[in-house]
Write an enzyme that holds these catalytic residues in place. Structure first.
Site, PDB file in Angstrom:
ATOM      1  N   PHE A   1       0.863  -1.175   0.000  1.00 16.44           N
ATOM      2  CA  PHE A   1       0.000   0.000   0.000  1.00 16.44           C
ATOM      3  C   PHE A   1       0.904   1.232   0.000  1.00 16.44           C
ATOM      4  O   PHE A   1       2.068   1.138   0.379  1.00 16.44           O
ATOM      5  CB  PHE A   1      -0.883  -0.009   1.258  1.00 16.44           C
ATOM      6  CG  PHE A   1      -2.342  -0.177   0.974  1.00 16.44           C
ATOM      7  CD1 PHE A   1      -2.830  -1.345   0.437  1.00 16.44           C
ATOM      8  CD2 PHE A   1      -3.249   0.846   1.254  1.00 16.44           C
ATOM      9  CE1 PHE A   1      -4.177  -1.508   0.180  1.00 16.44           C
ATOM     10  CE2 PHE A   1      -4.600   0.698   1.006  1.00 16.44           C
ATOM     11  CZ  PHE A   1      -5.065  -0.480   0.461  1.00 16.44           C
TER      12      PHE A   1
ATOM     13  N   GLN B   1      -7.974  14.281   3.540  1.00 14.59           N
ATOM     14  CA  GLN B   1      -7.260  13.451   2.572  1.00 14.59           C
ATOM     15  C   GLN B   1      -8.060  13.284   1.288  1.00 14.59           C
ATOM     16  O   GLN B   1      -9.236  12.924   1.329  1.00 14.59           O
ATOM     17  CB  GLN B   1      -6.998  12.070   3.160  1.00 14.59           C
ATOM     18  CG  GLN B   1      -6.341  11.153   2.147  1.00 14.59           C
ATOM     19  CD  GLN B   1      -5.801   9.904   2.806  1.00 14.59           C
ATOM     20  OE1 GLN B   1      -6.512   8.929   2.950  1.00 14.59           O
ATOM     21  NE2 GLN B   1      -4.551   9.953   3.214  1.00 14.59           N
TER      22      GLN B   1
ATOM     23  N   HIS C   1      -8.286  10.994  -1.881  1.00 12.39           N
ATOM     24  CA  HIS C   1      -7.791   9.715  -2.401  1.00 12.39           C
ATOM     25  C   HIS C   1      -7.547   9.896  -3.894  1.00 12.39           C
ATOM     26  O   HIS C   1      -8.407  10.419  -4.608  1.00 12.39           O
ATOM     27  CB  HIS C   1      -8.815   8.608  -2.164  1.00 12.39           C
ATOM     28  CG  HIS C   1      -8.240   7.239  -2.339  1.00 12.39           C
ATOM     29  ND1 HIS C   1      -7.839   6.770  -3.570  1.00 12.39           N
ATOM     30  CD2 HIS C   1      -7.977   6.257  -1.448  1.00 12.39           C
ATOM     31  CE1 HIS C   1      -7.348   5.546  -3.414  1.00 12.39           C
ATOM     32  NE2 HIS C   1      -7.424   5.212  -2.140  1.00 12.39           N
TER      33      HIS C   1
ATOM     34  N   HIS D   1     -11.663  11.621   0.841  1.00 11.49           N
ATOM     35  CA  HIS D   1     -11.702  10.238   1.288  1.00 11.49           C
ATOM     36  C   HIS D   1     -11.670  10.095   2.806  1.00 11.49           C
ATOM     37  O   HIS D   1     -12.295   9.218   3.373  1.00 11.49           O
ATOM     38  CB  HIS D   1     -10.501   9.512   0.693  1.00 11.49           C
ATOM     39  CG  HIS D   1     -10.468   8.049   0.993  1.00 11.49           C
ATOM     40  ND1 HIS D   1     -11.496   7.202   0.676  1.00 11.49           N
ATOM     41  CD2 HIS D   1      -9.517   7.269   1.596  1.00 11.49           C
ATOM     42  CE1 HIS D   1     -11.200   5.963   1.057  1.00 11.49           C
ATOM     43  NE2 HIS D   1     -10.010   5.991   1.631  1.00 11.49           N
TER      44      HIS D   1
ATOM     45  N   ARG E   1      -3.115  10.426   6.296  1.00 11.42           N
ATOM     46  CA  ARG E   1      -3.242   9.026   6.726  1.00 11.42           C
ATOM     47  C   ARG E   1      -2.690   8.097   5.659  1.00 11.42           C
ATOM     48  O   ARG E   1      -3.005   8.255   4.475  1.00 11.42           O
ATOM     49  CB  ARG E   1      -4.718   8.691   6.960  1.00 11.42           C
ATOM     50  CG  ARG E   1      -4.942   7.210   7.167  1.00 11.42           C
ATOM     51  CD  ARG E   1      -6.375   6.892   7.475  1.00 11.42           C
ATOM     52  NE  ARG E   1      -7.256   6.929   6.341  1.00 11.42           N
ATOM     53  CZ  ARG E   1      -7.512   5.891   5.534  1.00 11.42           C
ATOM     54  NH1 ARG E   1      -6.887   4.737   5.713  1.00 11.42           N
ATOM     55  NH2 ARG E   1      -8.364   5.998   4.545  1.00 11.42           N
TER      56      ARG E   1
END
Ligand SMILES: Cc1cc2nc3c(=O)[nH]c(=O)nc-3n(C[C@H](O)[C@H](O)[C@H](O)COP(=O)(O)OP(=O)(O)OC[C@H]3O[C@@H](n4cnc5c(N)ncnc54)[C@H](O)[C@@H]3O)c2cc1C
Length: 628
Positions: free
Chosen positions: A158, A281, A283, A394, A439
């Site tokens: 990830f 955030q 995405h 996100h 994050r």
């Protein structure tokens, strides 16, 4: 006890009728309301502990308390397994070392770096150290993890996850259940709560209106039962707020319609701060037009981005991690490609995510949900053509400030940290500050289970089942009921849906991937205007049973309290400043924002970032330039 009182003429609240353990509130009419003689049935419940929210965080806290014998009320506006956690796709991080020579200290390093050194290192230490134990607990509870051929849990790469403190290449750390990890997690946790059904009591389709506070301590919450229109006060010495995020404040978001930041708003209305709300955030891979998520796991399995020239542009922005750089880096790179005229499609306003070079067998086995999502929302067969994508909101890193034990904190007039007695928080609504300014993917599901668990442990360490519950205090819920009655009868000229759309468009335009001072200030003024306009809101349904018009209006009021924060701070300025300063002079502090009277503005205090770890098992990571 539940009782309906006969209709009576409107009287001031001071003449509220009190009957032993039953209270009837008399209707306070807004000026423009004609029919105001209403009745409100009320029931008081006493529990050892309350958990508000039945997503991943709430359920983990709920059964954690129940297994220790605490009679626990778990209250939710949704059926538990429909909570937004169900949508999580890619995985949950833990350095199990099933694929590589991994170590929780590498995970710690990546998380501190990913947070841009704006995360609290003691909380990050706790989360990464406990991760392995928490995952094996889930495994024991029956979570259906994807497996390696040897039976061990499968782990995928990830963004932002590396080995050997960034020097050993990409780490495979996200434990996955194909691309439906949240679905598997939430059903596993729900199953556990049922195991403790004698202590874990669900209150489903209860819309929590507000927290109940008494002399600075939290003593419970007030809720409206949606299916019969009754009102319920829950009293307990400890309340855990796990009400999820506020992504719906934006127009384009991966968050469900119910993610309206209610928990943040309850805390705000108690004049308590929210922390780091400017950190939103984006995405990188929201489906163009629809906003639905394509998990980062796609890039973990070998997918990559292309611009209109067919270039793999991430090589220029993150030479080592490339398409698996952290989300903020990738979202900014995509935006810059579009701004530079390299966007795809007739409007040149998005980029492509290619995965059709991957073996279709692997796609079908590891990314089955993505195939379906892309087919439905982008009309694309991922085994043959690229998916059009664009950054979309996100995750909200900020929220209700807590320490690493899940206890809610505030700062006093001297800037000193204080705990709020009886109040805990976990999950996306909270800010234990493990994510700082950004994050890392697959760290949120971990955050839920670690801090949901720690809330339960901490409550159990500091109190006992059967402790004397708080006294019922009728005055503590008056303000909230007044607000409810005003909204129920609101008869202005502005429909809720119009004001909500305006708010979402404002946020998307004024507080997007690049946050720049002038644009933010304009957005802030606009949000203040919308808060004023809320006073002219129009409700058409006046009933109390399944009144979705009123639910959405209460949610909009909560969204406005969140938006005020999101727009208040110009992170662009300190970011621009950072580039010119040596690293030790970086702008690094937590913002603690307080909303003033729902008037559309906020005041700010600051709290230092915690740069120390819990013990000598891992050394603090000093700030450094963040490159991938
Ligand atoms: C599409 C998508 C994919 C994701 N994939 C991943 C991933 O692969 N890995 C990862 O780590 N993270 C992922 N995330 C992030 C992660 O899923 C969320 O941050 C997390 O699930 C939030 O869990 P929660 O328990 O805090 O909130 P939720 O699951 O949203 O639960 C909130 C609960 O609060 C209740 N509630 C809210 N308001 C009220 C009210 N007024 N009254 C009563 N109850 C209320 C709701 O009913 C619900 O039960 C993803 C997020 C999205 C949107």
């Amino acid at each position: 006890m539940n009782r309906l009182f006969a209709k009576r003429a409107a009287q001031p609240l001071s003449r509220m009728l009190l009957c032993s353990r039953v209270t009837s509130w008399l209707q306070v009419c807004p000026a423009r309301n004609s029919s105001c003689q209403e009745e409100y049935a009320l029931t008081d419940h006493k529990f050892d502990a309350i958990v508000i929210g039945a997503g991943g965080a709430g359920m983990r806290a709920g059964f954690g308390l129940a297994e220790k014998g605490f009679k626990t009320a778990v209250i939710s506006k949704l059926f538990p397994t429909r909570s937004h956690t169900v949508a999580a796709q890619g995985g949950v991080n833990a350095a199990l070392a099933n694929m590589d020579k991994d170590d929780w200290k590498f995970h710690f390093y990546d998380t501190v770096k990913g947070s841009d050194w704006l995360g609290d290192q003691n909380a990050i230490h706790y989360m990464c150290r406990e991760a392995e134990k928490a995952i094996y607990e889930l495994d024991m509870y029956g979570m259906p993890f994807s497996r390696r051929p040897d039976g061990r849990i499968y782990q995928r790469p990830f963004g932002g996850q590396t080995l050997d403190y960034g020097k050993g290449g990409v780490a495979r750390r996200a434990c996955a259940c194909a691309d439906r990890t949240g679905h598997a997690l939430i059903h596993t946790l729900y199953g556990q709560t049922l195991k403790y059904a004698d202590c874990c009591h669900y209150f489903v389709d209860y819309f929590v209106l507000d927290l109940i506070m008494s002399r600075g301590s939290c003593v419970g919450c007030l809720a409206w039962k949606l299916d019969d229109g009754t009102f319920h006060r829950f009293w307990a010495n400890n309340t855990v707020v796990a009400a999820g995020g506020c992504g719906r404040v934006y127009f384009s978001t991966t968050a469900g319609h119910t993610c309206t930041g209610d928990g943040n708003a309850w805390v705000s209305r108690q004049e308590l701060p929210l922390m780091d709300m400017e950190f939103v955030q984006f995405h990188p891979t929201g489906i163009y037009g629809a906003g639905c998520l394509i998990t980062e796991g796609v890039r973990g399995e070998g997918g990559f981005f292309l611009n209109s020239k067919g270039e793999r542009f991430m090589e220029r922005y993150a030479p080592q991690a490339k398409d698996l750089a952290s989300r903020d880096v990738v979202a900014r790179a995509m935006t810059m490609e579009v701004l530079a005229g390299n966007g795809c499609g007739p409007l040149q306003d998005h980029v492509h995510l290619q995965l059709h070079h991957i073996d279709p067998k692997v796609i079908r086995e590891r990314l089955p949900g993505i195939m379906v999502t892309a087919r439905i929302f982008a009309k694309v067969d991922v085994t043959k053509e690229p998916v059009p994508v664009l950054p979309t909101v996100h995750y909200i890193m900020g929220g209700i400030p807590t320490n690493y034990k899940g206890r809610v904190i505030t700062v006093d007039e001297n800037g000193c940290e204080q705990e709020v007695k009886g109040l805990y928080s976990c999950g996306e609504t909270s800010c234990a500050s493990v994510h700082g300014a950004n994050r890392l993917g697959a760290n949120s599901l971990l955050d839920l289970i670690i801090f949901g668990r720690v809330c339960a442990h901490d409550i159990a360490e500091n109190s006992c089942p059967g402790d004397k519950p708080p006294e019922v205090d009728d005055r503590a819920t008056e303000k909230s009921m007044e607000n409810f009655k005003w909204l129920r009868n609101a008869n202005g000229d502005t429909p809720t849906a119009c004001l909500r759309a305006e708010l979402q468009r404002t946020m998307t335009k004024h507080a997007a991937v690049f946050r720049e001072g002038k644009l933010l200030k304009k957005g802030l003024l606009k949000v203040a205007e919308l808060c004023q306009q809320f006073k002219d809101i129009k409700i058409t349904d006046r009933t109390l049973v399944w009144n979705t018009d009123l639910v959405e209006t209460l949610e909009l009021q909560n969204m406005l309290a969140n938006a005020t924060r999101l727009d208040e701070l110009d992170y662009g300025a300190p970011m621009a400043g950072q580039k010119k300063k040596p690293i030790d002079e970086h702008w690094r502090k937590h913002t603690m924002t307080y909303v003033l009277d729902n008037a559309g503005c906020a005041s700010v205090k600051y709290r230092p970032v915690v740069d120390t770890t819990l013990d000598d098992s891992v050394a603090p990571i000093p700030p450094a330039p963040r490159t991938y």
